[in-house]
Design an enzyme around this catalytic site. Structure first.
Site, mmCIF file in Angstrom:
data_model
loop_
_atom_site.group_PDB
_atom_site.id
_atom_site.type_symbol
_atom_site.label_atom_id
_atom_site.label_comp_id
_atom_site.label_asym_id
_atom_site.label_seq_id
_atom_site.Cartn_x
_atom_site.Cartn_y
_atom_site.Cartn_z
ATOM 1 N N ASP A 56 -8.113 2.191 -8.211
ATOM 2 C CA ASP A 56 -8.469 3.349 -8.828
ATOM 3 C C ASP A 56 -8.545 3.378 -10.458
ATOM 4 O OD1 ASP A 56 -8.761 6.090 -9.644
ATOM 5 O OD2 ASP A 56 -7.682 6.841 -7.854
ATOM 6 N N GLU A 72 0.997 -1.044 -0.121
ATOM 7 C CA GLU A 72 0.063 0.119 -0.029
ATOM 8 C C GLU A 72 0.974 1.373 0.154
ATOM 9 O OE1 GLU A 72 -2.714 2.660 -0.210
ATOM 10 O OE2 GLU A 72 -3.330 0.694 0.002
ATOM 11 N N TYR A 77 -14.492 -2.118 0.359
ATOM 12 C CA TYR A 77 -14.955 -1.384 -0.656
ATOM 13 C C TYR A 77 -16.140 -2.315 -1.313
ATOM 14 C CZ TYR A 77 -15.683 1.099 -5.137
ATOM 15 O OH TYR A 77 -16.416 1.925 -6.208
ATOM 16 N N GLU A 78 -15.839 -3.581 -1.555
ATOM 17 C CA GLU A 78 -16.453 -4.542 -2.027
ATOM 18 C C GLU A 78 -17.965 -4.807 -1.247
ATOM 19 O OE1 GLU A 78 -16.154 -9.285 -4.122
ATOM 20 O OE2 GLU A 78 -14.755 -8.241 -3.064
ATOM 21 N N THR A 85 -13.452 -7.211 -0.156
ATOM 22 C CA THR A 85 -12.741 -6.143 0.490
ATOM 23 C C THR A 85 -13.799 -5.259 1.086
ATOM 24 O OG1 THR A 85 -13.062 -4.513 -1.425
ATOM 25 C CG2 THR A 85 -11.013 -6.199 -1.568
#
Length: 214
Positions: free
Chosen positions: A118, A69, A194-195, A192
């Protein structure tokens, strides 16, 4: 996206150096020494808050994992979550995913995960996409001959772009899903953060691809 600075991040990272690397070039050729034992190595580029890579490490103790990251505040958050119940087969690395071939040896990685990267939708930013030809060349250098890339996104434009760049590279597709959460593969899918949040808004796309032998 701008990430809010977390004043505690630097000290937290320093206090847990056994699980996070901030000088990855110094570990070239020595990554396996950071784990309890030598095992196949998989890497997630853009690990975010860490849910995916942490759950993968717990589910597969026979594999060593590294979460890469770029954002210090983000990886510090992942590390803090991980420290609630650490496992010996996961390490975090603070670095840019574009530098993988500077910190890993040729053929060192078995699998690379790209999760909800992104999309960089503007044409002038295409080189920044994690499935652009430049990034693919980097992955090819560090992946084993039969290594794979697993890619998930909810962005149809990025998915179509990725299919195109990988096909032209060339790469062979082992699996393509246009609606992961309504497929049999979803039974073993690890989500994740986000998922979990955005999957109700539309389909999740996934592909698994491998570089063709030259």
């Amino acid at each position: 996206m701008r990430v809010r600075n977390k004043p505690w991040a630097d000290k937290y990272i320093r206090d847990h150096e056994e699980y996070i690397v901030t000088d990855p070039q110094n570990w070239l050729g020595k990554w396996q020494t950071r784990f309890a034992k030598k095992q196949p190595l998989n890497v997630e580029v853009g690990t975010g808050k860490g849910r995916f890579i942490i759950e993968m490490a717990k589910a597969h103790p026979e594999i060593n994992y590294i979460g890469v990251e770029l954002q210090k505040s983000v990886i510090a958050t992942a590390l803090r979550i991980f420290m609630d119940a650490p496992v010996p087969n996961l390490q975090f690395v603070l670095t840019d995913g574009a530098d993988l071939d500077e910190i890993f040896l040729k053929d060192e990685i078995g699998k690379i995960f790209l999760n909800f990267s992104d999309p960089w939708p503007k044409k002038r930013h295409a080189k920044r996409r994690l499935t652009s030809p430049g990034f693919l060349r980097t992955y090819q250098r560090v992946l084993e001959d039969d290594g794979t890339i697993e890619f998930k996104t909810d962005n149809r434009g990025l998915f179509e772009y990725s299919l195109m760049t990988m096909n032209h590279f060339p790469m062979a597709f082992e699996d393509i899903s246009l609606d992961l959460h309504h497929s049999p593969e979803n039974e073993t899918n690890i989500e994740t953060e986000y998922e979990q949040k955005f999957s109700p808004n539309g389909p999740i796309y996934k592909l698994v691809a491998q570089f063709k032998a030259e």
